[in-house]
Design a protein around this motif. Structure first.
Motif, PDB file in Angstrom:
ATOM      1  N   ASN A 252      79.823 -38.875  -7.694  1.00  0.00           N
ATOM      2  CA  ASN A 252      79.757 -38.517  -6.233  1.00  0.00           C
ATOM      3  C   ASN A 252      81.190 -37.733  -6.194  1.00  0.00           C
ATOM      4  OD1 ASN A 252      77.593 -40.566  -6.089  1.00  0.00           O
ATOM      5  ND2 ASN A 252      78.837 -41.929  -5.363  1.00  0.00           N
ATOM      6  N   TYR A 253      82.322 -38.136  -6.512  1.00  0.00           N
ATOM      7  CA  TYR A 253      83.503 -37.551  -6.310  1.00  0.00           C
ATOM      8  C   TYR A 253      83.344 -36.167  -6.820  1.00  0.00           C
ATOM      9  CZ  TYR A 253      84.273 -42.368  -4.955  1.00  0.00           C
ATOM     10  OH  TYR A 253      84.604 -43.705  -4.515  1.00  0.00           O
ATOM     11  N   ASP A 256      81.026 -33.747  -5.213  1.00  0.00           N
ATOM     12  CA  ASP A 256      81.525 -33.147  -3.759  1.00  0.00           C
ATOM     13  C   ASP A 256      82.548 -32.419  -4.481  1.00  0.00           C
ATOM     14  OD1 ASP A 256      79.807 -34.421  -2.374  1.00  0.00           O
ATOM     15  OD2 ASP A 256      81.176 -35.979  -1.938  1.00  0.00           O
ATOM     16  N   ASP A 260      83.110 -28.378  -3.266  1.00  0.00           N
ATOM     17  CA  ASP A 260      84.352 -28.095  -2.274  1.00  0.00           C
ATOM     18  C   ASP A 260      85.128 -26.995  -2.816  1.00  0.00           C
ATOM     19  OD1 ASP A 260      83.269 -30.107  -0.497  1.00  0.00           O
ATOM     20  OD2 ASP A 260      84.910 -31.448  -1.041  1.00  0.00           O
ATOM     21  N   GLU A 333      90.751 -47.912  -8.049  1.00  0.00           N
ATOM     22  CA  GLU A 333      89.691 -47.052  -7.984  1.00  0.00           C
ATOM     23  C   GLU A 333      90.047 -45.544  -7.789  1.00  0.00           C
ATOM     24  OE1 GLU A 333      87.195 -47.608  -4.492  1.00  0.00           O
ATOM     25  OE2 GLU A 333      88.546 -47.754  -3.050  1.00  0.00           O
ATOM     26  N   PHE A 334      88.991 -44.743  -7.907  1.00  0.00           N
ATOM     27  CA  PHE A 334      89.218 -43.288  -7.797  1.00  0.00           C
ATOM     28  C   PHE A 334      88.690 -42.789  -6.180  1.00  0.00           C
ATOM     29  CE2 PHE A 334      88.556 -41.846 -12.538  1.00  0.00           C
ATOM     30  CZ  PHE A 334      89.640 -42.499 -12.988  1.00  0.00           C
ATOM     31  N   ASP A 335      89.290 -41.652  -5.908  1.00  0.00           N
ATOM     32  CA  ASP A 335      88.721 -41.296  -4.574  1.00  0.00           C
ATOM     33  C   ASP A 335      88.652 -39.843  -4.556  1.00  0.00           C
ATOM     34  OD1 ASP A 335      91.093 -39.934  -3.016  1.00  0.00           O
ATOM     35  OD2 ASP A 335      92.005 -41.413  -3.876  1.00  0.00           O
ATOM     36  N   PRO A 336      87.820 -39.201  -3.537  1.00  0.00           N
ATOM     37  CA  PRO A 336      87.326 -37.875  -3.658  1.00  0.00           C
ATOM     38  C   PRO A 336      88.462 -36.920  -3.579  1.00  0.00           C
ATOM     39  CG  PRO A 336      86.253 -38.948  -1.992  1.00  0.00           C
ATOM     40  CD  PRO A 336      87.231 -39.823  -2.395  1.00  0.00           C
ATOM     41  N   ALA A 337      89.622 -37.096  -3.009  1.00  0.00           N
ATOM     42  CA  ALA A 337      90.864 -36.057  -3.300  1.00  0.00           C
ATOM     43  C   ALA A 337      91.311 -36.288  -4.404  1.00  0.00           C
ATOM     44  CB  ALA A 337      91.759 -36.410  -2.188  1.00  0.00           C
ATOM     45  N   MET A 338      91.605 -37.163  -5.075  1.00  0.00           N
ATOM     46  CA  MET A 338      92.153 -37.425  -6.455  1.00  0.00           C
ATOM     47  C   MET A 338      91.373 -36.871  -7.408  1.00  0.00           C
ATOM     48  SD  MET A 338      91.952 -40.964  -8.744  1.00  0.00           S
ATOM     49  CE  MET A 338      92.864 -41.826  -7.737  1.00  0.00           C
ATOM     50  N   ARG A 340      89.149 -34.220  -6.897  1.00  0.00           N
ATOM     51  CA  ARG A 340      89.284 -32.893  -6.651  1.00  0.00           C
ATOM     52  C   ARG A 340      90.255 -32.147  -7.205  1.00  0.00           C
ATOM     53  NH1 ARG A 340      90.143 -32.876  -1.128  1.00  0.00           N
ATOM     54  NH2 ARG A 340      88.123 -33.778  -0.811  1.00  0.00           N
ATOM     55  N   TYR A 351      93.778 -24.490  -5.301  1.00  0.00           N
ATOM     56  CA  TYR A 351      93.563 -25.343  -4.609  1.00  0.00           C
ATOM     57  C   TYR A 351      94.585 -25.805  -3.881  1.00  0.00           C
ATOM     58  CZ  TYR A 351      92.321 -30.160  -3.019  1.00  0.00           C
ATOM     59  OH  TYR A 351      92.008 -31.192  -2.648  1.00  0.00           O
ATOM     60  N   PRO A 354      94.863 -31.270   0.827  1.00  0.00           N
ATOM     61  CA  PRO A 354      95.257 -31.454   2.211  1.00  0.00           C
ATOM     62  C   PRO A 354      96.460 -31.917   2.651  1.00  0.00           C
ATOM     63  CG  PRO A 354      93.954 -33.113   1.472  1.00  0.00           C
ATOM     64  CD  PRO A 354      94.136 -31.916   0.267  1.00  0.00           C
ATOM     65  N   LEU A 356      99.064 -34.059   4.081  1.00  0.00           N
ATOM     66  CA  LEU A 356      99.112 -35.414   4.507  1.00  0.00           C
ATOM     67  C   LEU A 356     100.086 -35.781   5.589  1.00  0.00           C
ATOM     68  CD1 LEU A 356      98.989 -37.529   1.018  1.00  0.00           C
ATOM     69  CD2 LEU A 356      96.982 -37.037   2.555  1.00  0.00           C
TER      70      LEU A 356
END
Lengths: 620, 197
Positions: A252-253, A256, A260, A333-338, A340, A351, A354, A356
């Motif tokens: 999913n990440y 996306d 992006d 766990e992973f997350d979308p920004a990591m 990306r 790139y 964002p 913070l």
């Protein structure tokens, strides 16, 4: 009717991942389901428990995961479709039957669900259970989304029946506890009765039989490999020369991120949904002609190592990275920004992450750790044990166990010194008491005692150990959402036709000679009883009985009578310092009790040196 | 469809799971793709509960730090704690009625000053809508309707691709019948409160 039994294919429903998994099993015609509850898997079994009340599905809360898997193995080998659910560490408990059930195989489809917990939201470790596929030789399926979790469950049952082997269904918390729109499918007919055909030369695993069965398992693994190569759950998106290989929520990440970063034309994503046996031909074909490969997977470098091995066999020299060079961590766990960020840097895509917020000027906020509930009987028991030990001047070591009461390790109670797994409180006490000169007092809940505390206690009696075991019997498996266990009155769950096992009788039967049942809300009596147990040489057991406050409230068995702090209060604050019930708060310097939170357990009233805590007069 | 990301933070028992459920059902009703993720587990033991809801075309169900379009806090100190999820364009909605954690009572922490808390949030985000949602819930008829007050307020911002009508329809049909009227009133009060801020 239970919403997951709805017969309306094509209908869209908002479902929790675990509801979708339960629905998938229903669509697959599951007839028999077993579990030991554990987050993040618990809602799957909760839904099946509910559905078993209004359908012909058999469901049981088994004593532990090993038992659950063995019960399921019997049913599956009589030709019935069977689901066995547990959290990731539960599969360690069930590992013994798992390994040899893989040799024996199954007749009816059998799916073993293991819910992994990266980041350990509610677990003691974050082991990666894909390795159980490799270890046992059983196929592993991993969904990425809620919809896919449902669909894949149906596939898993078909796969199991085709291979005549159990199939491991591996989820992670972010699949179990995500919610999304799910399109329902058709419910297949359930076959609830089976027949067992005797065939000892294939079922009784003496060495001569097992030597033959291992050959069969290897053949089944080869057949699974063939199926994995063609499985639609291993799919490729895009056709660019940069390759991403991912699984589960990492897909999913990654999907996306590629969108992006605007690099959809440059990237191909291979999503692995059938991850054991790894689809070697699919992966080899994917690697061919790629410039470089990024493997994105939470947990261990399970796919990365396989992909590198396949590349080596083919003599490919393209860069393959993931956890190596520490692009991605094995931790948490992973997350979308990591994801990306790593994709952008690995493939050198411009790139800007964002910005913070600068939080350097935010004052330190008070922590809000989970806490034992207001009026929780565990708090009363911990207080009594501490007090008993202090009054006698006894220094104690307190191995604890898995349940709400683990929270007792936090200050100010600070009862809980050692914990590794379910049941470890009892057995580690044997070790601690043998080699130290300190008194050992260990704590275990009712459900955990049945799960794996009993064998440790038998060991303690047989080997003549010296410690006190406190069994915290609150009449339910509270932590995971109030499931039953063998010690409960099933009337509390509005169910009949169950047996009931008395903890006291079990402890007596094991041969413990010093057993005391206490009511922990009677503070002084409890302290005295605990002192006696502490002074006993040998194994002593305290059974502390009081129903879980939350559960009692939900059953309307507890109508809380709130207390308040009267003018007599001289601000000793023993109530806050010693028991720290969350119903207390400070108004200026005055201690107050929140009448909504107060459960009326009276423990604080009993320990207040001024007797200042008294019942709140009804306003009526 | 543009992706919109919402974070809801609350203390266990404040009803944020129902709030996110209502928003997800409203999205289904409006044919808006929706995915969300919640951390359950210790919620009933007084811990922090966080829901992430992603509307529009996306596969992810969680929201990284700095990437929320809308941050809704059911408890003021929790709103501030979750500020890492926001960026300078984020709109923040916060209840101003505090539920101090127990650590404050036992002297292991200091509850932040509410005025300073609001200034801090304002300085880091594009807008803060803050009001006493508990008072409005009581006005609606039940203190437990705080969640619906805040659902009303976040609907008013029009940041999410959901119409007020579709959210109200969901409140009407998907929350308990006995509370539907109170919930709708709470929704309206929250909606109006956000208009004024």
């Amino acid at each position: 009717m239970h919403k997951l039994l709805t017969e309306s294919p094509g209908e869209k429903m908002i479902l929790l991942g675990n509801e979708a998994i339960a629905r998938g099993a229903i669509e697959a015609g599951v007839a028999f389901a077993t579990t030991y509850p554990g987050t993040p898997s618990s809602e799957i079994s909760l839904n099946l428990f509910e559905m078993s009340q209004e359908s012909d599905i058999y469901f049981e809360y088994s004593t532990n995961e090993k038992v659950a898997l063995e019960v399921a193995a019997g049913a599956a080998n009589s030709g019935v479709r069977t689901l066995c659910m547990m959290k990731h560490v539960g599969l360690n408990v069930a590992a013994d039957p798992l390994m040899t059930l893989a040799y024996v195989g199954v007749k009816g489809g059998m799916v073993i669900l293991t819910a992994d917990d990266p980041f350990m939201f509610s677990s003691q470790n974050e082991q990666d259970n894909r390795y159980y596929g490799k270890l046992s030789g059983l196929s592993v399926l991993e969904p990425s989304s809620v919809q896919e979790a449902k669909d894949m469950m149906v596939y898993a049952f078909d796969l199991s029946e085709r291979l005549q082997e159990p199939v491991l269904f591996r989820t992670t918390t972010r699949v179990n506890h995500s919610t999304a729109v799910v399109t329902l499918g058709t419910i297949r007919k359930r076959i609830i009765k089976g027949d067992f055909k005797k065939d000892p030369m294939n079922y009784v695993t003496v060495p001569a039989v097992s030597r033959k069965l291992h050959v069969k398992l290897l053949k089944n693994m080869a057949a699974a490999q063939e199926i994995a190569e063609k499985c639609e759950y291993n799919f490729i998106r895009g056709s660019g020369a940069w390759g991403i290989i991912c699984n589960g929520v990492s897909y999913n990440y990654a999907a996306d991120a590629v969108k992006d970063l605007n690099i959809t034309d440059k990237v191909s994503i291979l999503r692995i949904g059938f991850s054991y046996p790894m689809p070697k031909a699919v992966i080899t074909a994917f690697l061919k002609g790629k410039e470089k490969i990024l493997v994105i997977e939470e947990g261990e470098p399970y796919m990365e190592e396989a992909v590198k091995a396949f590349a080596q066999e083919q003599g490919f020299t393209l860069p393959i990275n993931g956890k190596s060079n520490e692009l991605f961590s094995r931790l948490y766990e992973f997350d979308p920004a990591m994801v990306r960020q790593q994709i952008a840097s690995y493939f050198a895509v411009p790139y800007t992450p964002p910005l913070l917020p600068d939080i350097s000027d935010v004052p330190e906020l008070p922590q809000r750790p989970p806490n034992l509930c207001a009026g929780c009987s565990h708090r009363a028991t911990f207080y009594a044990v501490k007090k008993a030990a202090r009054e006698q001047g006894t220094e104690i070591i307190c191995p604890t166990d898995i349940g709400c009461y683990t929270l007792g390790f936090l200050p100010p109670l600070s009862v809980g010194d050692f914990l590794i797994c379910m049941g470890s409180s009892v057995s580690t006490s044997c070790g601690f008491s043998k080699v130290t000169d300190k008194k050992v007092v260990s704590f275990i809940g009712d459900s955990t005692f049945f799960h794996s505390g009993i064998t440790g206690l038998i060991n303690a009696v047989f080997n003549n150990h010296n410690f006190t075991l406190v069994i915290l019997d609150n009449g339910t498996t509270a932590m995971t959402g109030h499931q039953p266990n063998p010690g409960v009155d099933m009337g509390d769950f509005s169910r009949s036709g169950y047996g009931r096992v008395s903890i006291e009788e079990v402890v007596k039967g094991i041969g413990v000679s010093h057993i005391t049942v206490i009511k922990p809300y009677r503070v002084r009596k409890s302290i005295e009883a605990i002192k006696e147990a502490l002074n006993y040489q040998g194994v002593s057991v305290i059974i502390s009985q009081e129903m879980c406050t939350l559960f009692a409230k939900s059953l309307k068995k507890l109508k809380p009578r709130a207390f308040h702090v009267s003018d007599k209060c001289k601000n000793h604050r023993d109530c806050i310092k010693e028991i720290a019930c969350p119903a207390f708060y400070l108004e200026g310097e005055k201690v107050k009790i929140d009448p909504v939170a107060c459960a009326g357990c009276t423990v604080c009233a009993q320990i207040c040196p001024e007797n200042a805590i008294v019942p709140l007069k009804s306003e009526k | 469809m543009d992706t919109k990301r919402l974070i809801i933070v609350a203390v266990g028992g404040q009803g944020n799971l129902l709030a996110s459920r209502v928003l997800a059902e409203a999205a289904l009703l409006s044919d808006v793709p929706v995915r969300m993720s919640e951390i359950h587990g210790m919620a009933q033991r007084g811990g922090v509960v966080e829901s992430a809801i992603v509307f529009g075309d996306a596969e992810s169900t969680i929201i990284s730090d700095g990437e929320a379009d809308l941050l809704v806090g059911f408890e003021p100190s929790e709103t501030l704690r979750a500020i890492r999820k926001a960026n300078s364009k984020t709109v923040v909605i916060s209840n101003l009625s505090p539920l101090p954690p127990f650590t404050v009572a036992i002297g292991r922490g200091v509850y932040p000053d509410l005025k300073q808390l609001q200034e801090l949030i304002r300085s880091k985000t594009s807008k803060l809508i803050a009001f006493d949602a508990v008072a409005l819930a009581k006005q609606a008829g039940n203190v437990l309707a705080v969640n619906m007050v805040l659902v009303g307020a976040l609907t008013q911002t029009r940041i999410l691709p959901l119409s007020a009508e579709s959210v109200k329809e969901t409140v009407r049909t998907k929350t308990k019948k006995a509370f539907a009227d109170i919930n709708l009133k709470a929704f309206e009060l929250g909606f109006s409160a956000a208009e004024c801020c």
